[in-house]
Design an enzyme around this catalytic site. Structure first.
Site, PDB file in Angstrom:
ATOM      1  N   ASP A  40      30.604  57.107  44.791  1.00 30.04           N
ATOM      2  CA  ASP A  40      30.978  58.061  43.410  1.00 30.04           C
ATOM      3  C   ASP A  40      30.293  57.424  41.998  1.00 30.04           C
ATOM      4  O   ASP A  40      31.288  57.195  41.219  1.00 30.04           O
ATOM      5  CB  ASP A  40      32.328  58.334  43.306  1.00 30.04           C
ATOM      6  CG  ASP A  40      32.834  59.616  42.708  1.00 30.04           C
ATOM      7  OD1 ASP A  40      31.546  60.484  42.384  1.00 30.04           O
ATOM      8  OD2 ASP A  40      33.703  60.008  42.531  1.00 30.04           O
ATOM      9  N   ASP A  48      34.034  54.767  36.961  1.00 32.97           N
ATOM     10  CA  ASP A  48      35.096  55.564  37.577  1.00 32.97           C
ATOM     11  C   ASP A  48      35.773  54.809  38.777  1.00 32.97           C
ATOM     12  O   ASP A  48      36.057  55.262  39.968  1.00 32.97           O
ATOM     13  CB  ASP A  48      34.736  57.179  38.123  1.00 32.97           C
ATOM     14  CG  ASP A  48      35.680  58.018  38.251  1.00 32.97           C
ATOM     15  OD1 ASP A  48      36.940  57.619  38.006  1.00 32.97           O
ATOM     16  OD2 ASP A  48      35.539  59.071  39.147  1.00 32.97           O
TER      17      ASP A  48
HETATM   18  N1  LIG Z   1      28.704  57.925  52.097  1.00 31.94           N
HETATM   19  C1  LIG Z   1      29.943  58.397  52.461  1.00 31.94           C
HETATM   20  N2  LIG Z   1      30.422  58.026  53.796  1.00 31.94           N
HETATM   21  C2  LIG Z   1      31.746  58.598  53.908  1.00 31.94           C
HETATM   22  N3  LIG Z   1      32.611  59.148  53.142  1.00 31.94           N
HETATM   23  C3  LIG Z   1      32.280  59.583  51.794  1.00 31.94           C
HETATM   24  C4  LIG Z   1      30.791  58.944  51.645  1.00 31.94           C
HETATM   25  N4  LIG Z   1      30.694  59.625  50.347  1.00 31.94           N
HETATM   26  C5  LIG Z   1      32.012  59.981  49.974  1.00 31.94           C
HETATM   27  N5  LIG Z   1      32.822  59.888  51.020  1.00 31.94           N
HETATM   28  C6  LIG Z   1      34.011  60.771  50.746  1.00 31.94           C
HETATM   29  O1  LIG Z   1      34.055  61.893  50.073  1.00 31.94           O
HETATM   30  C7  LIG Z   1      34.876  61.775  48.876  1.00 31.94           C
HETATM   31  C8  LIG Z   1      34.364  62.259  47.948  1.00 31.94           C
HETATM   32  O2  LIG Z   1      33.392  61.603  47.611  1.00 31.94           O
HETATM   33  P1  LIG Z   1      33.185  61.180  45.871  1.00 31.94           P
HETATM   34  O3  LIG Z   1      31.725  60.494  46.015  1.00 31.94           O
HETATM   35  O4  LIG Z   1      34.091  60.025  45.557  1.00 31.94           O
HETATM   36  O5  LIG Z   1      33.233  62.542  45.042  1.00 31.94           O
HETATM   37  P2  LIG Z   1      33.987  62.865  44.068  1.00 31.94           P
HETATM   38  O6  LIG Z   1      33.148  63.005  42.761  1.00 31.94           O
HETATM   39  O7  LIG Z   1      34.329  64.647  44.480  1.00 31.94           O
HETATM   40  O8  LIG Z   1      35.353  62.297  43.934  1.00 31.94           O
HETATM   41  C9  LIG Z   1      35.097  60.258  49.036  1.00 31.94           C
HETATM   42  O9  LIG Z   1      36.728  59.992  48.395  1.00 31.94           O
HETATM   43  C10 LIG Z   1      35.063  59.900  50.403  1.00 31.94           C
HETATM   44  O10 LIG Z   1      36.440  59.896  51.155  1.00 31.94           O
HETATM   45 MG   LIG Z   2      35.453  60.265  44.095  1.00 34.77          MG
END
Ligand SMILES: Nc1ncnc2c1ncn2[C@@H]1O[C@H](COP(=O)(O)OP(=O)(O)O)[C@@H](O)[C@H]1O
Ligand SMILES: [Mg+2]
Length: 244
Positions: free
Chosen positions: A197, A181
């Site tokens: 993610d 992804d």
């Molecule tokens: N470790 C992290 N530190 C800062 N921001 C994060 C972190 N992990 C995720 N995010 C923020 O949260 C959002 C959603 O996280 P993500 O892992 O992409 O989940 P989803 O499966 O909902 O897309 C990301 O686009 C990012 O902006």
């Molecule tokens: Mg994401």
């Protein structure tokens, strides 16, 4: 009662508890993480989507953490099943919603660890408990790191990001993993690319692994095309696979 009806009833119960933000079990998991001093408190929400909620939290030393919470609901269940089934690491997992969501959070934790070990820059995983993943926060006091799609990159920096991301894809591949992804939405720009993610990432044995790799490469090539970088997906695929 047969298994299917039991499952349906369970789903209804879960839907009922979801009228609040989190179900009781998630609240309990969070309070356990607090009493175990892994989290001090949830500070502010960073993102909320269909599949997860991400918060900035503080640890007991006042340091920032990122806490990703997977809601236990049916809408994400089917999608998760596709990436759990066929990954030999998760052959013996029970197939009910709760088990799959918990497995998913654990899978993301393990994928983060394996990717870091392979040399890919990702948030450091700190703890996983049920459907809650605690990891390193990428950002600072002013806010979380921007997603690659929102980052302002000059031509030279874009080139550096592109090459680094391809190196990360290669490193994952050598470590028997495909992200699946990868796009400008799941890469943060924080003094270089940070891959996030990774719940859906599978091992190369998975029957979707090759399609996932091609999709990742297409997304990355398309995004960097807009920054004037011209590369062919087929050429990069070749390089990834031949480890060149
Ligand atoms: N470790 C992290 N530190 C800062 N921001 C994060 C972190 N992990 C995720 N995010 C923020 O949260 C959002 C959603 O996280 P993500 O892992 O992409 O989940 P989803 O499966 O909902 O897309 C990301 O686009 C990012 O902006
Ligand atoms: Mg994401």
């Amino acid at each position: 009662m047969d298994e299917l009806r039991k499952e349906e009833r369970r789903e209804k119960e879960i839907d009922k508890t979801e009228s609040g933000v989190f179900d009781k079990r998630t609240m309990l998991t969070l309070s356990k993480l607090m009493s175990d001093k892994i989290i001090d408190y949830l500070d502010f929400p960073i993102a909320s989507g269909k599949e997860s909620f991400v918060f900035c939290a503080k640890d007991t030393d006042g340091k920032n953490l990122a806490v990703k919470i997977y809601p236990i609901n049916t809408s994400i269940f089917k999608n998760m099943m596709r990436y759990v089934e066929g990954d030999p690491r998760y052959e013996h997992v029970k197939r009910d919603i709760k088990s799959i969501v918990f497995t998913w959070a654990r899978k993301e934790f393990v994928n983060l660890k394996e990717m870091r070990k392979a040399g890919v820059r990702t948030p450091e995983p700190i703890e996983v408990r049920n459907n809650v993943l605690v990891m390193e926060y990428i950002g600072d006091e002013k806010g979380p790191a921007p997603m690659l799609k929102d980052a302002v990159l000059d031509r030279e920096t874009a080139e550096e990001y592109f090459m680094q991301i391809i190196e990360y894809i290669k490193a994952m591949y050598r470590a028997n993993l495909v992200h699946g992804d990868l796009s400008e939405y799941n890469i943060l720009a924080w003094n270089g690319p940070v891959v996030i993610d990774v719940g859906q990432a599978v091992t190369l044995e998975h029957h979707y692994a090759n399609d996932m790799l091609i999709r990742d490469l297409r997304n990355i090539v398309k995004f960097f095309n807009k920054h004037g970088i011209r590369e062919r997906v087929e050429d990069i695929e070749q390089k990834v696979k031949s480890n060149d």
